[in-house]
Design a protein around this motif. Structure first.
Motif, mmCIF file in Angstrom:
data_model
loop_
_atom_site.group_PDB
_atom_site.id
_atom_site.type_symbol
_atom_site.label_atom_id
_atom_site.label_comp_id
_atom_site.label_asym_id
_atom_site.label_seq_id
_atom_site.Cartn_x
_atom_site.Cartn_y
_atom_site.Cartn_z
ATOM 1 N N VAL A 89 73.207 -7.534 -17.175
ATOM 2 C CA VAL A 89 74.658 -7.575 -17.406
ATOM 3 C C VAL A 89 75.392 -6.879 -16.252
ATOM 4 C CG1 VAL A 89 74.518 -7.766 -19.914
ATOM 5 C CG2 VAL A 89 74.472 -5.498 -18.865
ATOM 6 N N ALA A 90 74.797 -6.914 -15.063
ATOM 7 C CA ALA A 90 75.319 -6.138 -13.931
ATOM 8 C C ALA A 90 76.482 -6.816 -13.211
ATOM 9 C CB ALA A 90 74.189 -5.868 -12.940
ATOM 10 N N SER A 91 76.675 -8.108 -13.434
ATOM 11 C CA SER A 91 77.715 -8.837 -12.705
ATOM 12 C C SER A 91 78.117 -10.075 -13.492
ATOM 13 C CB SER A 91 77.186 -9.258 -11.330
ATOM 14 O OG SER A 91 76.125 -10.191 -11.477
ATOM 15 N N ALA A 92 79.154 -10.762 -12.998
ATOM 16 C CA ALA A 92 79.592 -11.996 -13.640
ATOM 17 C C ALA A 92 78.485 -13.047 -13.616
ATOM 18 C CB ALA A 92 80.848 -12.521 -12.947
ATOM 19 N N THR A 93 77.746 -13.097 -12.505
ATOM 20 C CA THR A 93 76.632 -14.052 -12.398
ATOM 21 C C THR A 93 75.581 -13.789 -13.465
ATOM 22 O OG1 THR A 93 76.963 -14.259 -10.008
ATOM 23 C CG2 THR A 93 74.814 -14.925 -10.882
ATOM 24 N N GLN A 94 75.279 -12.505 -13.700
ATOM 25 C CA GLN A 94 74.293 -12.160 -14.726
ATOM 26 C C GLN A 94 74.830 -12.463 -16.127
ATOM 27 O OE1 GLN A 94 71.850 -12.160 -12.458
ATOM 28 N NE2 GLN A 94 70.794 -10.700 -13.787
ATOM 29 N N PHE A 95 76.110 -12.249 -16.352
ATOM 30 C CA PHE A 95 76.735 -12.616 -17.632
ATOM 31 C C PHE A 95 76.533 -14.106 -17.908
ATOM 32 C CE2 PHE A 95 78.434 -8.536 -18.096
ATOM 33 C CZ PHE A 95 79.332 -8.431 -19.153
ATOM 34 N N GLN A 96 76.679 -14.922 -16.871
ATOM 35 C CA GLN A 96 76.511 -16.367 -17.029
ATOM 36 C C GLN A 96 75.085 -16.716 -17.428
ATOM 37 O OE1 GLN A 96 77.867 -17.532 -13.160
ATOM 38 N NE2 GLN A 96 80.034 -17.554 -13.735
ATOM 39 N N VAL A 118 73.195 -9.830 -30.541
ATOM 40 C CA VAL A 118 72.971 -9.467 -29.139
ATOM 41 C C VAL A 118 73.267 -7.985 -28.928
ATOM 42 C CG1 VAL A 118 73.678 -9.894 -26.752
ATOM 43 C CG2 VAL A 118 73.554 -11.803 -28.381
ATOM 44 N N VAL A 119 72.319 -7.283 -28.343
ATOM 45 C CA VAL A 119 72.487 -5.862 -27.987
ATOM 46 C C VAL A 119 72.548 -5.766 -26.469
ATOM 47 C CG1 VAL A 119 71.472 -3.550 -28.101
ATOM 48 C CG2 VAL A 119 71.245 -5.111 -30.052
ATOM 49 N N VAL A 120 73.535 -5.031 -25.941
ATOM 50 C CA VAL A 120 73.680 -4.939 -24.490
ATOM 51 C C VAL A 120 73.641 -3.500 -24.004
ATOM 52 C CG1 VAL A 120 74.954 -7.096 -24.232
ATOM 53 C CG2 VAL A 120 76.213 -4.971 -24.642
ATOM 54 N N SER A 121 73.065 -3.317 -22.823
ATOM 55 C CA SER A 121 73.129 -2.038 -22.115
ATOM 56 C C SER A 121 74.412 -1.995 -21.299
ATOM 57 C CB SER A 121 71.917 -1.889 -21.189
ATOM 58 O OG SER A 121 70.724 -1.798 -21.921
ATOM 59 N N ALA A 122 74.668 -0.859 -20.653
ATOM 60 C CA ALA A 122 75.773 -0.770 -19.701
ATOM 61 C C ALA A 122 75.386 -1.524 -18.436
ATOM 62 C CB ALA A 122 76.069 0.692 -19.379
ATOM 63 N N SER A 123 76.381 -2.043 -17.733
ATOM 64 C CA SER A 123 76.118 -2.775 -16.498
ATOM 65 C C SER A 123 75.280 -1.936 -15.541
ATOM 66 C CB SER A 123 77.434 -3.159 -15.814
ATOM 67 O OG SER A 123 78.129 -4.117 -16.587
ATOM 68 N N GLY A 124 74.226 -2.528 -15.021
ATOM 69 C CA GLY A 124 73.344 -1.831 -14.100
ATOM 70 C C GLY A 124 73.684 -2.164 -12.659
ATOM 71 N N LYS A 125 72.691 -2.106 -11.794
ATOM 72 C CA LYS A 125 72.910 -2.388 -10.380
ATOM 73 C C LYS A 125 73.017 -3.891 -10.130
ATOM 74 C CE LYS A 125 70.544 1.636 -8.402
ATOM 75 N NZ LYS A 125 69.539 2.074 -7.405
ATOM 76 N N ALA A 126 74.132 -4.294 -9.497
ATOM 77 C CA ALA A 126 74.288 -5.701 -9.136
ATOM 78 C C ALA A 126 73.478 -6.028 -7.890
ATOM 79 C CB ALA A 126 75.759 -6.026 -8.915
ATOM 80 N N ASN A 127 73.202 -5.001 -7.063
ATOM 81 C CA ASN A 127 72.356 -5.143 -5.887
ATOM 82 C C ASN A 127 71.733 -3.786 -5.600
ATOM 83 O OD1 ASN A 127 74.225 -3.647 -3.965
ATOM 84 N ND2 ASN A 127 75.552 -5.345 -4.607
ATOM 85 N N LYS A 128 70.826 -3.720 -4.626
ATOM 86 C CA LYS A 128 70.071 -2.487 -4.404
ATOM 87 C C LYS A 128 70.947 -1.321 -3.952
ATOM 88 C CE LYS A 128 68.702 -3.456 0.398
ATOM 89 N NZ LYS A 128 67.557 -3.584 1.335
ATOM 90 N N ILE A 146 84.191 -8.195 -13.159
ATOM 91 C CA ILE A 146 83.518 -9.068 -14.133
ATOM 92 C C ILE A 146 84.547 -9.843 -14.943
ATOM 93 C CG2 ILE A 146 82.098 -9.094 -16.220
ATOM 94 C CD1 ILE A 146 80.566 -6.684 -15.057
ATOM 95 N N LYS A 147 85.598 -9.148 -15.393
ATOM 96 C CA LYS A 147 86.649 -9.807 -16.178
ATOM 97 C C LYS A 147 87.309 -10.923 -15.374
ATOM 98 C CE LYS A 147 91.216 -9.307 -18.149
ATOM 99 N NZ LYS A 147 92.381 -8.465 -18.456
ATOM 100 N N LYS A 148 87.656 -10.620 -14.116
ATOM 101 C CA LYS A 148 88.363 -11.592 -13.282
ATOM 102 C C LYS A 148 87.496 -12.807 -12.995
ATOM 103 C CE LYS A 148 90.724 -12.053 -8.816
ATOM 104 N NZ LYS A 148 91.107 -11.366 -7.562
ATOM 105 N N GLU A 149 86.243 -12.583 -12.597
ATOM 106 C CA GLU A 149 85.371 -13.694 -12.226
ATOM 107 C C GLU A 149 85.060 -14.606 -13.409
ATOM 108 O OE1 GLU A 149 81.949 -12.918 -9.742
ATOM 109 O OE2 GLU A 149 82.874 -11.069 -9.001
ATOM 110 N N LEU A 150 85.008 -14.023 -14.609
ATOM 111 C CA LEU A 150 84.713 -14.828 -15.809
ATOM 112 C C LEU A 150 85.975 -15.310 -16.505
ATOM 113 C CD1 LEU A 150 81.785 -12.710 -17.306
ATOM 114 C CD2 LEU A 150 81.632 -14.773 -15.894
ATOM 115 N N GLN A 151 87.142 -14.927 -15.953
ATOM 116 C CA GLN A 151 88.456 -15.323 -16.490
ATOM 117 C C GLN A 151 88.596 -14.937 -17.966
ATOM 118 O OE1 GLN A 151 88.529 -19.560 -15.491
ATOM 119 N NE2 GLN A 151 89.529 -19.093 -13.541
#
Length: 439
Positions: free
Chosen positions: A12-19, A34-44, A80-85
């Motif tokens: 759940v780290a980015s809009a791409t992962q949400f998709q 569905v149980v979710v963690s907090a957003s993690g690392k989108a990249n290293k 994340i909000k903006k990219e997923l509208q």
């Protein structure tokens, strides 16, 4: 069929992962909770939201402005909000949290906001109902889980809302205070919900395709474990394998609910299934389930003539260890000697005091300490039924010139633990893997 599905921070780290998550959830109608963690690392080079929240609290504690850190958190959620509208006014929640950033803010409350805000966005994106974990995951004051209260809350909710998104990692105490779990506790949240709903399976989605037989940083391209028992996983988790929080086993084990470890980035992969028991009667090829280990242990060896006929020597030594709050990892014994294996870090500052008191209590001066010891566990449910496995293990280490300083095996023959020098840690794991799993 009912599935509890838990998505880790990387999922759940980015809009791409949400998709990706949405695709997985919509692919199976039984994935209703569905149980979710907090957003993690989108990249290293990115940061986990939970780490940033802990950092905010540290800044507040030392009277340093947390604003630059909080701005990073804010930016992640707004992106994340903006990219997923999405329509949810996450800015309003972020502004309210910013106003609460004072020195006296409760750390559990602050850190739990990562899961809370991630869950709000995910609920809208999936078109599921969001339920705050404080309103459905309940703890008693002693930290135990209040299952009857959770079940009642769930049954009342699900009548009106058949599909739920629940933040992981936290719940509430009887007075409503937020209580977080240890790191990785989102796995435990999913396990608790699987218990409460009597799920057919608990799917734990992460960034790896199941559990590997050995650390890929040591063994090149280790094989994946297709099926493993709860008992074997417990052994591997304790010795350092960290795909799943070890406490996540207990809520589902007694109900025989399987856990399925899956990869959000490769949903077609078979993953690893964790179950209570496996029928291996027709399996003639499998040998070990996995290998795991940890470095930096110390071995205190106590020797005393005629100790085998003296009552209470070991107990008196352990009383000293207990007095200093140290945890005993292993206790190998001989006729007139025994060894206490402990983690080196907590022992080091008090080593002299511990040795003096053991000498006094046990009435012996023959005590030796060995440091820089690594413990390596070879875990397999097949050991009891297949002869010669320990012989193969010791022979291959001997051929490699690796000296074994300790051996431990319980009567259930689930694993063999060997102690070697820290410098031989990687060589030992590689040698064992090659012996049992090499082509």
């Amino acid at each position: 069929m009912i599935k509890i599905v838990k998505f880790g921070g990387s999922s759940v780290a980015s809009a791409t992962q949400f998709q990706k998550v949405k695709g997985i959830v919509q692919a199976d109608e039984s994935r209703r909770f569905v149980v979710v963690s907090a957003s993690g690392k989108a990249n290293k080079d990115d940061n986990k939201i939970t780490d940033l929240l802990y950092l905010c609290h540290a800044h507040l504690k030392y009277n340093i402005s947390p604003e630059p850190i909080f701005n990073m958190i804010e930016q992640r959620f707004l992106e994340i909000k903006k990219e997923l509208q999405l329509q949810y006014d996450i800015q309003k929640d972020l502004d309210a949290l910013r106003k609460e950033l004072v020195k006296t803010i409760d750390v559990d409350y602050l850190v739990s906001r990562g899961e809370y805000l991630t869950g709000l966005l995910m609920a809208e994106y999936l078109d599921y109902h969001f339920v705050d974990a404080k309103d459905i995951v309940f703890f008693n004051y002693d930290g135990s889980i209040d299952y009857p209260k959770i079940k009642q809350a769930f049954e009342e909710l699900v009548v009106e809302y058949p599909k739920l998104v629940i933040p992981g990692f936290y719940g509430s105490l009887p007075d409503g205070t937020i209580r977080i779990m240890s790191r990785g506790g989102g796995d435990v949240s999913g396990s608790i919900m699987a218990n409460v709903v009597d799920a057919d399976v608990y799917e734990n989605w992460t960034d790896v395709s199941g559990i590997l037989k050995a650390d890929p940083r040591i063994v090149k391209n280790p094989k994946q474990i297709e099926i493993i028992t709860y008992a074997e996983l417990r052994e591997l988790s304790y010795m350092g394998a960290s795909v799943l929080h070890e406490e996540a086993i207990f809520p589902v084990k007694h109900k025989n609910i399987p856990i399925h470890i899956l990869n959000t980035n490769d949903p077609e992969s078979k993953g690893t299934i964790i179950v209570n028991q496996v029928d291996d009667s027709k399996d003639t090829t499998s040998t070990i389930t996995g290998i795991a280990g940890k470095k930096d242990f110390s071995i205190i060896t106590i020797k005393k003539s005629h100790m085998s006929t003296e009552v209470g020597t070991i107990r008196r030594a352990l009383d000293v260890i207990d007095k200093y709050g140290l945890s005993v990892e292993h206790l190998p014994t001989g006729i007139d000697s025994f060894s206490i294996v402990l983690e080196s870090a907590p022992l080091k500052p008090i080593l002299y005091d511990v040795l003096v008191q053991i000498k006094e209590k046990c009435k012996t001066s023959d005590i030796h300490v060995m440091d820089n010891v690594a413990l390596i566990a070879t875990v397999s449910r097949f050991m009891k039924s297949k002869t010669g496995m320990s012989g193969r293990l010791f022979t291959t280490l001997g051929k490699k010139g690796i000296n074994i300083s300790m051996i431990s095996q319980t009567s259930d023959e689930m694993n063999i633990i060997v102690g070697v020098h820290n410098d031989d840690y990687g060589r030992t794991i590689d040698a064992i893997y090659e012996e049992f799993e090499g082509e």
